[in-house]
Design an enzyme around this catalytic site. Structure first.
Site, mmCIF file in Angstrom:
data_model
loop_
_atom_site.group_PDB
_atom_site.id
_atom_site.type_symbol
_atom_site.label_atom_id
_atom_site.label_comp_id
_atom_site.label_asym_id
_atom_site.label_seq_id
_atom_site.Cartn_x
_atom_site.Cartn_y
_atom_site.Cartn_z
ATOM 1 N N PHE A 203 -12.745 -11.408 -5.931
ATOM 2 C CA PHE A 203 -12.885 -12.775 -6.236
ATOM 3 C C PHE A 203 -12.075 -13.055 -7.739
ATOM 4 O O PHE A 203 -11.147 -13.804 -7.603
ATOM 5 C CB PHE A 203 -14.255 -13.276 -6.161
ATOM 6 C CG PHE A 203 -14.291 -14.870 -6.806
ATOM 7 C CD1 PHE A 203 -14.511 -15.610 -5.649
ATOM 8 C CD2 PHE A 203 -14.543 -15.293 -8.221
ATOM 9 C CE1 PHE A 203 -14.316 -17.237 -6.111
ATOM 10 C CE2 PHE A 203 -14.384 -16.438 -8.401
ATOM 11 C CZ PHE A 203 -14.365 -17.582 -7.430
ATOM 12 N N THR B 129 -9.448 -6.026 -7.004
ATOM 13 C CA THR B 129 -8.928 -4.553 -7.202
ATOM 14 C C THR B 129 -7.567 -4.904 -8.255
ATOM 15 O O THR B 129 -6.767 -5.772 -7.850
ATOM 16 C CB THR B 129 -8.461 -3.995 -5.835
ATOM 17 O OG1 THR B 129 -9.675 -3.740 -5.288
ATOM 18 C CG2 THR B 129 -7.751 -2.545 -6.368
ATOM 19 N N ASN C 73 -9.064 -11.522 5.396
ATOM 20 C CA ASN C 73 -7.956 -11.412 4.264
ATOM 21 C C ASN C 73 -7.012 -10.171 4.487
ATOM 22 O O ASN C 73 -7.517 -9.390 4.872
ATOM 23 C CB ASN C 73 -8.603 -11.372 2.965
ATOM 24 C CG ASN C 73 -8.824 -10.146 2.325
ATOM 25 O OD1 ASN C 73 -7.876 -9.606 1.665
ATOM 26 N ND2 ASN C 73 -9.891 -9.550 2.434
ATOM 27 N N ARG C 74 -5.870 -10.445 3.910
ATOM 28 C CA ARG C 74 -4.944 -9.706 3.641
ATOM 29 C C ARG C 74 -4.021 -9.665 2.627
ATOM 30 O O ARG C 74 -2.809 -9.867 2.623
ATOM 31 C CB ARG C 74 -3.825 -9.689 5.043
ATOM 32 C CG ARG C 74 -3.329 -10.864 5.518
ATOM 33 C CD ARG C 74 -2.054 -10.566 6.486
ATOM 34 N NE ARG C 74 -1.468 -11.807 6.798
ATOM 35 C CZ ARG C 74 -1.717 -12.562 8.148
ATOM 36 N NH1 ARG C 74 -2.732 -12.088 8.872
ATOM 37 N NH2 ARG C 74 -0.920 -13.651 8.291
ATOM 38 N N PHE D 256 -3.935 -6.629 -2.772
ATOM 39 C CA PHE D 256 -4.116 -6.288 -4.040
ATOM 40 C C PHE D 256 -3.251 -7.165 -5.095
ATOM 41 O O PHE D 256 -2.489 -6.625 -5.918
ATOM 42 C CB PHE D 256 -3.762 -4.758 -4.353
ATOM 43 C CG PHE D 256 -4.850 -3.861 -3.834
ATOM 44 C CD1 PHE D 256 -6.095 -4.442 -3.261
ATOM 45 C CD2 PHE D 256 -4.575 -2.326 -3.698
ATOM 46 C CE1 PHE D 256 -6.962 -3.510 -2.774
ATOM 47 C CE2 PHE D 256 -5.698 -1.649 -3.148
ATOM 48 C CZ PHE D 256 -6.751 -1.901 -2.762
ATOM 49 N N ASN E 8 -12.720 -2.480 -10.538
ATOM 50 C CA ASN E 8 -12.474 -1.646 -9.054
ATOM 51 C C ASN E 8 -10.916 -1.770 -9.099
ATOM 52 O O ASN E 8 -10.143 -2.481 -9.649
ATOM 53 C CB ASN E 8 -12.671 -2.798 -8.004
ATOM 54 C CG ASN E 8 -12.356 -2.374 -6.694
ATOM 55 O OD1 ASN E 8 -11.100 -1.924 -6.544
ATOM 56 N ND2 ASN E 8 -13.528 -2.170 -5.976
ATOM 57 N N SER F 202 -9.398 -0.509 1.390
ATOM 58 C CA SER F 202 -8.989 -1.525 1.583
ATOM 59 C C SER F 202 -8.002 -1.551 2.723
ATOM 60 O O SER F 202 -7.099 -0.701 2.721
ATOM 61 C CB SER F 202 -8.080 -2.572 0.477
ATOM 62 O OG SER F 202 -7.539 -3.642 0.984
ATOM 63 N N ASN G 291 -5.463 -3.670 3.615
ATOM 64 C CA ASN G 291 -4.251 -4.271 3.389
ATOM 65 C C ASN G 291 -3.447 -3.829 2.467
ATOM 66 O O ASN G 291 -2.161 -4.338 2.302
ATOM 67 C CB ASN G 291 -4.658 -5.720 2.857
ATOM 68 C CG ASN G 291 -5.646 -6.199 3.644
ATOM 69 O OD1 ASN G 291 -5.533 -6.586 4.765
ATOM 70 N ND2 ASN G 291 -6.851 -6.825 2.987
ATOM 71 N N THR G 292 -3.477 -2.449 1.977
ATOM 72 C CA THR G 292 -2.292 -1.615 1.520
ATOM 73 C C THR G 292 -1.880 -0.464 2.330
ATOM 74 O O THR G 292 -2.680 0.425 2.699
ATOM 75 C CB THR G 292 -2.667 -0.967 0.214
ATOM 76 O OG1 THR G 292 -2.952 -2.349 -0.786
ATOM 77 C CG2 THR G 292 -1.480 -0.361 -0.423
ATOM 78 N N LYS H 274 -15.515 3.436 -3.384
ATOM 79 C CA LYS H 274 -15.834 2.334 -2.465
ATOM 80 C C LYS H 274 -15.161 2.716 -0.862
ATOM 81 O O LYS H 274 -14.084 3.125 -0.968
ATOM 82 C CB LYS H 274 -15.353 1.097 -2.733
ATOM 83 C CG LYS H 274 -15.649 -0.022 -1.811
ATOM 84 C CD LYS H 274 -15.155 -1.384 -2.336
ATOM 85 C CE LYS H 274 -15.651 -2.785 -1.554
ATOM 86 N NZ LYS H 274 -15.563 -3.962 -2.279
ATOM 87 N N ASN I 97 -16.327 -1.785 2.421
ATOM 88 C CA ASN I 97 -15.173 -2.626 2.157
ATOM 89 C C ASN I 97 -15.172 -3.726 3.581
ATOM 90 O O ASN I 97 -15.864 -3.380 4.385
ATOM 91 C CB ASN I 97 -14.034 -2.017 1.999
ATOM 92 C CG ASN I 97 -12.965 -2.474 1.045
ATOM 93 O OD1 ASN I 97 -12.721 -3.904 1.509
ATOM 94 N ND2 ASN I 97 -12.535 -2.055 0.376
ATOM 95 N N THR I 98 -13.996 -4.531 3.572
ATOM 96 C CA THR I 98 -14.082 -5.210 5.163
ATOM 97 C C THR I 98 -13.620 -4.179 6.195
ATOM 98 O O THR I 98 -13.047 -3.187 5.859
ATOM 99 C CB THR I 98 -12.819 -6.174 4.701
ATOM 100 O OG1 THR I 98 -11.592 -5.478 4.349
ATOM 101 C CG2 THR I 98 -13.413 -7.058 3.456
ATOM 102 N N TYR J 37 -19.742 -11.618 -1.310
ATOM 103 C CA TYR J 37 -18.714 -12.495 -1.948
ATOM 104 C C TYR J 37 -18.569 -13.493 -0.898
ATOM 105 O O TYR J 37 -18.706 -14.787 -1.229
ATOM 106 C CB TYR J 37 -17.394 -11.643 -1.994
ATOM 107 C CG TYR J 37 -16.328 -12.372 -2.202
ATOM 108 C CD1 TYR J 37 -16.156 -13.736 -2.208
ATOM 109 C CD2 TYR J 37 -14.947 -11.623 -2.100
ATOM 110 C CE1 TYR J 37 -14.590 -14.225 -2.479
ATOM 111 C CE2 TYR J 37 -13.681 -12.367 -2.235
ATOM 112 C CZ TYR J 37 -13.703 -13.582 -2.549
ATOM 113 O OH TYR J 37 -12.512 -14.122 -2.692
ATOM 114 N N THR J 38 -18.465 -13.177 0.350
ATOM 115 C CA THR J 38 -18.382 -14.240 1.384
ATOM 116 C C THR J 38 -19.615 -15.310 1.674
ATOM 117 O O THR J 38 -19.439 -16.447 1.638
ATOM 118 C CB THR J 38 -17.988 -13.608 2.634
ATOM 119 O OG1 THR J 38 -17.063 -12.598 2.908
ATOM 120 C CG2 THR J 38 -17.858 -14.564 4.236
#
Length: 359
Positions: A69, A91, A116-117, A120, A145, A181, A183-184, A219, A248-249, A320-321
């Protein structure tokens, strides 16, 4: 009231645009010290029964805001004023980066979830460090983080994480290595123990060299096989890390997810992650016992979820969500309900229930 505003107004706008507007509003609040203190006095956890001590840090309440967030460490004080016991920023990467192409944040309203994608997106470690050095007008526990810069090749990941840690570890109440994550590209490969060991060893050396020895946590993803979860737990014990954050997600799409946005690439958070996150927590607790602090995150929506995670062995819980769907008073409501439940069970402190029924 918030539910009506969310469904009739906020949900009609792009999710990331609403996020940025919210962050700007919170940053503005940080510039209004009197209002900030009044909100903190009304909403922040103050009940002594809620206090938790973990890895040498004192938390006013066990429910904190998960990373994702406050990506640039710009509004931790304001978030604490609204009732969070701690705020994890990031992050953050060693070098600033724009993240993935938009759109990259999607609501799954019927499923109480988010995909989410983001990738970072942040201004980098030096910019975050400058914000974290500013004097704070409110007491707030801030975790930091850190993740890998996208353009840095895997072979240079250790040095990249270490550079980020050198900037931020001295300014953090605790430091988190994010290798989970989705997304990386290639990031989750770093969870393999033979790659994770040198990375954590180097970052731990940096964290330990700070004036007050910054606690270090890792994490992990919910999508790991059970044997990989065990291996990371064993590594955390071997390296004497201070904690594990799970989880994580997820890249999985659990049965029952109804919203079409779930088909989009990215990490899924919220209610559909609840069961898996709890299973990972229980497996970690069975593996490490009380030798390391466990922080549970994933699908936390209400006081029942927080209570269940504490009973399962978590010392701290993050969401968070849940806040996105629960509104700005979400954390404050949960902390108040948690204090009432502690006393209803005849207990003096929430620390008396942590891990009580864990196996």
């Amino acid at each position: 009231m918030y539910r009506l505003v969310f469904t009739q107004v906020l949900a009609r706008f792009d999710a990331e645009a609403v996020h940025h507007l919210t962050v700007r509003a919170l940053r503005l609040l940080a510039l209004l010290p009197l209002l900030k203190r009044l909100i903190h006095r009304a909403l922040a956890p103050r009940d002594p029964a809620l206090r938790v001590k973990a890895f040498g840090v004192h938390f006013p309440g066990p429910l904190g805001l998960a990373a994702g967030f406050d990506k640039d460490a710009g509004c931790a004080e304001a978030l604490a004023a609204f009732g969070f016991g701690f705020v994890e920023v990031g992050t953050i990467t060693a070098h600033g980066q724009p993240g993935n192409a938009r759109p990259r944040l999607f609501r799954l309203i019927r499923d109480r979830a988010i995909v989410n994608r983001m990738g970072f997106n942040n201004a980098g470690a030096q910019a975050a460090a400058a914000r974290l050095r500013r004097p704070r007008g409110l007491p707030v526990v801030v975790g930091v983080n850190i993740g890998k810069t996208k353009v840095v090749p895997e072979a240079e990941a250790v040095a990249d994480y270490a550079a980020c840690a050198k900037e931020l570890a001295p300014l953090a109440d605790y430091l988190v290595v994010n290798v989970s994550s989705p997304n990386t590209p290639g990031l989750r490969d770093l969870q393999a123990v033979d790659m994770l060991r040198p990375l954590l060893t180097e970052v731990k050396h940096v964290a330990a060299a700070t004036t007050r020895r910054t606690p270090l946590l890792v994490k992990i993803a919910p999508d790991l096989a059970d044997e990989d979860i065990d291996a990371i737990a064993d590594l955390a014990l071997e390296l004497e890390l201070d904690g594990i954050i799970a989880t994580n997600t997820t890249i999985a799409r659990p049965a029952g997810v109804r919203t079409t946005a779930a088909t989009r690439a990215g990490g899924l958070s919220g209610r559909p992650l609840k069961a898996r996150s709890l299973r990972v927590l229980r497996r970690l607790r069975a593996r490490v016992g009380d030798r390391i602090t466990l922080v549970s995150v994933g699908g936390v929506e209400d006081v029942d979820d927080v209570w269940e995670r504490l009973l399962a062995g978590a010392s701290l819980v993050q969401g968070y969500t849940g806040m996105i769907y629960g509104g700005p008073l979400w954390a404050s409501r949960i902390h108040r309900a948690l204090a009432r439940r502690v006393r209803r069970h005849g207990l003096k402190s929430i620390e008396e229930i942590i891990g009580r029924t864990a196996t």
